[in-house]
Write an enzyme that holds these catalytic residues in place. Structure first.
Site, PDB file in Angstrom:
ATOM      1  N   CYS A 230     -15.840  -7.153   0.011  1.00  0.00           N
ATOM      2  CA  CYS A 230     -16.059  -5.721  -0.265  1.00  0.00           C
ATOM      3  C   CYS A 230     -17.452  -5.435  -0.810  1.00  0.00           C
ATOM      4  CB  CYS A 230     -15.006  -5.204  -1.242  1.00  0.00           C
ATOM      5  SG  CYS A 230     -13.353  -5.277  -0.556  1.00  0.00           S
TER       6      CYS A 230
ATOM      7  N   HIS B 273     -17.448   1.473  -5.112  1.00  0.00           N
ATOM      8  CA  HIS B 273     -16.517   0.893  -4.139  1.00  0.00           C
ATOM      9  C   HIS B 273     -15.175   1.598  -4.298  1.00  0.00           C
ATOM     10  CE1 HIS B 273     -14.254  -1.782  -1.731  1.00  0.00           C
ATOM     11  NE2 HIS B 273     -13.718  -2.484  -2.703  1.00  0.00           N
TER      12      HIS B 273
ATOM     13  N   ASN C  55      -9.191   1.442   1.167  1.00  0.00           N
ATOM     14  CA  ASN C  55     -10.211   0.432   0.889  1.00  0.00           C
ATOM     15  C   ASN C  55     -10.749  -0.117   2.208  1.00  0.00           C
ATOM     16  OD1 ASN C  55     -11.724  -1.779   0.157  1.00  0.00           O
ATOM     17  ND2 ASN C  55     -10.258  -2.548  -1.338  1.00  0.00           N
TER      18      ASN C  55
HETATM   19  O1  UT7 Z   1     -11.583  -4.334  -2.944  1.00  0.00           O
HETATM   20  C1  UT7 Z   1     -11.455  -5.604  -3.466  1.00  0.00           C
HETATM   21  C2  UT7 Z   1     -10.997  -5.593  -4.872  1.00  0.00           C
HETATM   22  N1  UT7 Z   1      -9.662  -5.126  -4.960  1.00  0.00           N
HETATM   23  C3  UT7 Z   1      -9.275  -4.444  -6.008  1.00  0.00           C
HETATM   24  O2  UT7 Z   1     -10.082  -4.151  -6.861  1.00  0.00           O
HETATM   25  C4  UT7 Z   1      -7.825  -4.110  -6.156  1.00  0.00           C
HETATM   26  C5  UT7 Z   1      -7.398  -4.340  -7.583  1.00  0.00           C
HETATM   27  N2  UT7 Z   1      -5.970  -4.170  -7.841  1.00  0.00           N
HETATM   28  C6  UT7 Z   1      -5.352  -2.954  -7.757  1.00  0.00           C
HETATM   29  O3  UT7 Z   1      -5.950  -1.984  -7.341  1.00  0.00           O
HETATM   30  C7  UT7 Z   1      -3.925  -2.838  -8.245  1.00  0.00           C
HETATM   31  O4  UT7 Z   1      -3.578  -3.995  -8.972  1.00  0.00           O
HETATM   32  C8  UT7 Z   1      -2.891  -2.613  -7.085  1.00  0.00           C
HETATM   33  C9  UT7 Z   1      -3.047  -1.236  -6.505  1.00  0.00           C
HETATM   34  C10 UT7 Z   1      -3.085  -3.673  -6.026  1.00  0.00           C
HETATM   35  C11 UT7 Z   1      -1.476  -2.746  -7.642  1.00  0.00           C
HETATM   36  O5  UT7 Z   1      -1.282  -1.796  -8.698  1.00  0.00           O
HETATM   37  P1  UT7 Z   1      -0.620  -2.248 -10.086  1.00  0.00           P
HETATM   38  O6  UT7 Z   1      -0.481  -1.039 -10.911  1.00  0.00           O
HETATM   39  O7  UT7 Z   1      -1.482  -3.366 -10.633  1.00  0.00           O
HETATM   40  O8  UT7 Z   1       0.782  -2.731  -9.644  1.00  0.00           O
HETATM   41  P2  UT7 Z   1       1.469  -4.171  -9.846  1.00  0.00           P
HETATM   42  O9  UT7 Z   1       0.867  -5.154  -8.919  1.00  0.00           O
HETATM   43  O10 UT7 Z   1       1.482  -4.491 -11.309  1.00  0.00           O
HETATM   44  O11 UT7 Z   1       2.942  -3.857  -9.393  1.00  0.00           O
HETATM   45  C12 UT7 Z   1       3.764  -2.924 -10.115  1.00  0.00           C
HETATM   46  C13 UT7 Z   1       5.073  -2.774  -9.385  1.00  0.00           C
HETATM   47  C14 UT7 Z   1       5.722  -4.116  -9.033  1.00  0.00           C
HETATM   48  O12 UT7 Z   1       7.106  -3.971  -9.190  1.00  0.00           O
HETATM   49  P3  UT7 Z   1       7.852  -4.524 -10.507  1.00  0.00           P
HETATM   50  O13 UT7 Z   1       7.552  -5.998 -10.543  1.00  0.00           O
HETATM   51  O14 UT7 Z   1       7.233  -3.782 -11.651  1.00  0.00           O
HETATM   52  O15 UT7 Z   1       9.274  -4.182 -10.256  1.00  0.00           O
HETATM   53  C15 UT7 Z   1       5.407  -4.269  -7.557  1.00  0.00           C
HETATM   54  O16 UT7 Z   1       6.356  -5.047  -6.878  1.00  0.00           O
HETATM   55  O17 UT7 Z   1       4.854  -2.085  -8.145  1.00  0.00           O
HETATM   56  C16 UT7 Z   1       5.460  -2.836  -7.093  1.00  0.00           C
HETATM   57  N3  UT7 Z   1       4.698  -2.577  -5.865  1.00  0.00           N
HETATM   58  C17 UT7 Z   1       4.964  -1.569  -5.048  1.00  0.00           C
HETATM   59  N4  UT7 Z   1       5.896  -0.595  -5.080  1.00  0.00           N
HETATM   60  C18 UT7 Z   1       5.895   0.305  -4.080  1.00  0.00           C
HETATM   61  C19 UT7 Z   1       3.642  -3.280  -5.397  1.00  0.00           C
HETATM   62  N5  UT7 Z   1       3.208  -2.724  -4.255  1.00  0.00           N
HETATM   63  C20 UT7 Z   1       4.022  -1.657  -4.026  1.00  0.00           C
HETATM   64  C21 UT7 Z   1       4.064  -0.686  -2.999  1.00  0.00           C
HETATM   65  N6  UT7 Z   1       5.002   0.290  -3.074  1.00  0.00           N
HETATM   66  N7  UT7 Z   1       3.189  -0.666  -1.966  1.00  0.00           N
END
Ligand code: UT7
Length: 321
Positions: A112, A248, A278
């Site tokens: 990225c 970004h 993204n």
């Molecule tokens: O461009 C390169 C660099 N990339 C980045 O900078 C991305 C950095 N990371 C992020 O932007 C975020 O961490 C994400 C958007 C990827 C995820 O958001 P989050 O708030 O960190 O969510 P999480 O991974 O902590 O997941 C929270 C919950 C989980 O469920 P439980 O374990 O709390 O029951 C996941 O299973 O959300 C669930 N989850 C979803 N639910 C519905 C994960 N993906 C989804 C989804 N729809 N698509």
């Protein structure tokens, strides 16, 4: 000698995938995607449409905006991690499309952060007098390598391209670029297969982008926060001097955290993530071109560009547009 951006361009594939479309593919919902990431829809390539196709469209727009002909280009530098072919590289494929011959044309991989890396490299060519008209591109088709059964990643990534033309100038232009990497984070964000691994995982249908989102998020916010502070300090510039932050577009919450660190209101941040997710290396030049074309970003204004990606790689540029 400095370099300056003489013109910008961008291109998004026509096909749109909404959050509602994704609800039919994986166990997700519009509300989760919008509130956790800021994404409402994204543009994706159709079969046969390639990174070079997107790069060519963005490049032609940037050349037109700069008022130069393809024949004037004497350097092509493309940031991409999703090339059409193993070789020739996307820069060379683009050179062929543009009908030009002989100038250096190459791609570099920095996920990225690819566009910031390409900009940093091309800026040095221009400053040293080795290029007088550099075409600098960020282009990716990450949807080609996404695992469409993994809801934690497939809702995030999308396709697109952005381009700028760099020309020499007596005044900056590009004031400074700052490029960094730390390979110790390899396992937090990767595509776990490739040419010299033999594509065995891919053949078995077990490849696809893998990300430990939560951990990436924390490092991204921390690293980008330090990066923007360092970029301003290196130039003796105060955050209140900035006209625009062009970040970004990985997650609206990361963008807001960096704006807060800079004490910049969101009105001074170009945000495009809602419309195209993204787009990896395309993300920053897409946002820049959006701001330029809708009249927000004006000549003479001070811009801070930043990106963060797999590797990890990260980079910034401070420039007067
Ligand atoms: O461009 C390169 C660099 N990339 C980045 O900078 C991305 C950095 N990371 C992020 O932007 C975020 O961490 C994400 C958007 C990827 C995820 O958001 P989050 O708030 O960190 O969510 P999480 O991974 O902590 O997941 C929270 C919950 C989980 O469920 P439980 O374990 O709390 O029951 C996941 O299973 O959300 C669930 N989850 C979803 N639910 C519905 C994960 N993906 C989804 C989804 N729809 N698509």
């Amino acid at each position: 000698m400095f370099s300056r951006i003489a013109g910008t361009g961008s291109y998004l594939p026509e096909k749109i995938l909404t959050n509602a479309d994704l609800e039919k593919l994986v166990d997700t919902n519009d509300e989760w995607i919008r509130t956790r990431t800021g994404i409402s829809r994204r543009h994706v390539v159709v079969p046969g449409e390639t990174t070079t196709d997107l790069a060519e469209r963005a490049a032609r727009k940037a050349l037109e905006a700069a008022g130069v002909e393809p024949g004037d280009v004497d350097l092509i530098c493309v940031g991409t991690t999703t090339p059409d072919l193993v070789f020739p590289n996307v820069g060379t494929l683009l050179q062929r499309r543009l009908g030009i011959h002989g100038c250096a044309a190459f791609s570099l991989e920095a996920a990225c952060a690819g566009f910031l890396y390409a900009l940093g490299v091309a800026d040095k060519f221009v400053r040293l007098g080795d290029a007088k008209c550099a075409l600098v591109i960020g282009a990716d088709t990450l949807t080609r390598i996404v695992d469409w059964t993994d809801r934690s990643t497939c809702v995030l990534f999308a396709d697109g391209a952005g381009a700028v033309v760099l020309q020499p100038a007596k005044e900056p232009g590009i004031i400074s670029t700052h490029l960094h990497a730390d390979g110790k984070y390899k396992d937090l964000l990767l595509y776990p297969d490739g040419v010299s691994l033999g594509f065995d995982l891919m053949r078995a249908g077990k490849a696809g982008v893998r990300m430990k989102g939560n951990e990436v998020y924390k490092v991204a916010v921390n690293t980008l926060g330090q990066l923007v502070t360092k970029t301003l300090a290196a130039n003796g510039v105060s955050q209140s001097d900035l006209d625009w932050l062009i970040p970004h577009q990985a997650n609206i919450r990361i963008i807001e955290a960096i704006a807060k660190r800079l004490e910049m209101p969101m009105e001074k941040v170009i945000v495009t993530i809602g419309d195209h997710g993204n787009t990896s290396a395309a993300s920053v030049p897409l946002a820049l071109d959006t701001g330029v074309r809708d009249g927000r970003v004006k000549r003479g204004q001070l811009l801070l560009l930043e990106a963060f990606g797999g590797g990890f790689t990260w980079g910034s540029a401070l420039l007067r547009y």
